[in-house]
Structure formats: structure tokens, C-alpha cells
Scaffold this motif. Sequence first.
Motif, PDB file in Angstrom:
ATOM      1  N   SER A  85     -73.389 -39.808 -49.506  1.00  0.00           N
ATOM      2  CA  SER A  85     -72.980 -41.161 -49.126  1.00  0.00           C
ATOM      3  C   SER A  85     -71.624 -41.163 -48.420  1.00  0.00           C
ATOM      4  N   ASP A  86     -70.706 -40.275 -48.826  1.00  0.00           N
ATOM      5  CA  ASP A  86     -69.407 -40.167 -48.151  1.00  0.00           C
ATOM      6  C   ASP A  86     -69.577 -39.647 -46.729  1.00  0.00           C
ATOM      7  N   ILE A  87     -70.451 -38.658 -46.556  1.00  0.00           N
ATOM      8  CA  ILE A  87     -70.683 -38.097 -45.223  1.00  0.00           C
ATOM      9  C   ILE A  87     -71.384 -39.123 -44.335  1.00  0.00           C
ATOM     10  N   TRP A 108     -68.880 -41.616 -43.214  1.00  0.00           N
ATOM     11  CA  TRP A 108     -68.005 -41.017 -42.200  1.00  0.00           C
ATOM     12  C   TRP A 108     -68.695 -40.988 -40.840  1.00  0.00           C
ATOM     13  N   ARG A 155     -65.694 -32.878 -53.576  1.00  0.00           N
ATOM     14  CA  ARG A 155     -65.683 -32.906 -55.036  1.00  0.00           C
ATOM     15  C   ARG A 155     -65.726 -31.468 -55.527  1.00  0.00           C
ATOM     16  N   TRP A 172     -69.629 -32.271 -50.936  1.00  0.00           N
ATOM     17  CA  TRP A 172     -69.364 -33.639 -50.517  1.00  0.00           C
ATOM     18  C   TRP A 172     -70.538 -34.509 -50.935  1.00  0.00           C
ATOM     19  N   PRO A 226     -64.032 -37.146 -45.398  1.00  0.00           N
ATOM     20  CA  PRO A 226     -64.136 -37.354 -46.849  1.00  0.00           C
ATOM     21  C   PRO A 226     -63.580 -36.183 -47.662  1.00  0.00           C
ATOM     22  N   SER A 250     -68.718 -44.271 -39.240  1.00  0.00           N
ATOM     23  CA  SER A 250     -67.395 -44.721 -38.810  1.00  0.00           C
ATOM     24  C   SER A 250     -66.963 -44.104 -37.480  1.00  0.00           C
ATOM     25  N   ILE A 307     -59.328 -33.586 -43.684  1.00  0.00           N
ATOM     26  CA  ILE A 307     -59.272 -34.075 -45.069  1.00  0.00           C
ATOM     27  C   ILE A 307     -57.827 -34.436 -45.408  1.00  0.00           C
TER      28      ILE A 307
END
Length: 48
Positions: A26-28, A31, A14, A23, A11, A34, A5
Motif C-alpha cells: 500500500s505504501d508503494i 508512492w 519495515r 515495504w 516510503p 503520487s 527514503i
Amino acid sequence: MYRRIADGTFPVPRSLGPNTVRWLQSDIDAWIKSLPPSRVPASASAED
């Protein structure tokens, strides 16, 4: 995880309270997508 992080390779969580973070799914998911193909766990790639 917290090292990743800090260096921007995972990510940012929050904050939900003084001792709780979460988390966004959608961020996970972004990731995971990616990651190079050899780094994606089989269970994650099976959901696509």
C-alpha cells in the motif's frame, strides 16, 4: 533509493530482522500514484 527514503520522497521500509527490510504494498502503491504522470512506469499505470 535510500537517499530518497532519507529525504522523504520514498516510503520507509519495515524491518523484519537484523538484515531484512520490506515495504508495504500500500505504501508503494501510494508512492506510485503520487508521481507525476510522466514518471509512472507503463506497467504500473496499466494496473489501475
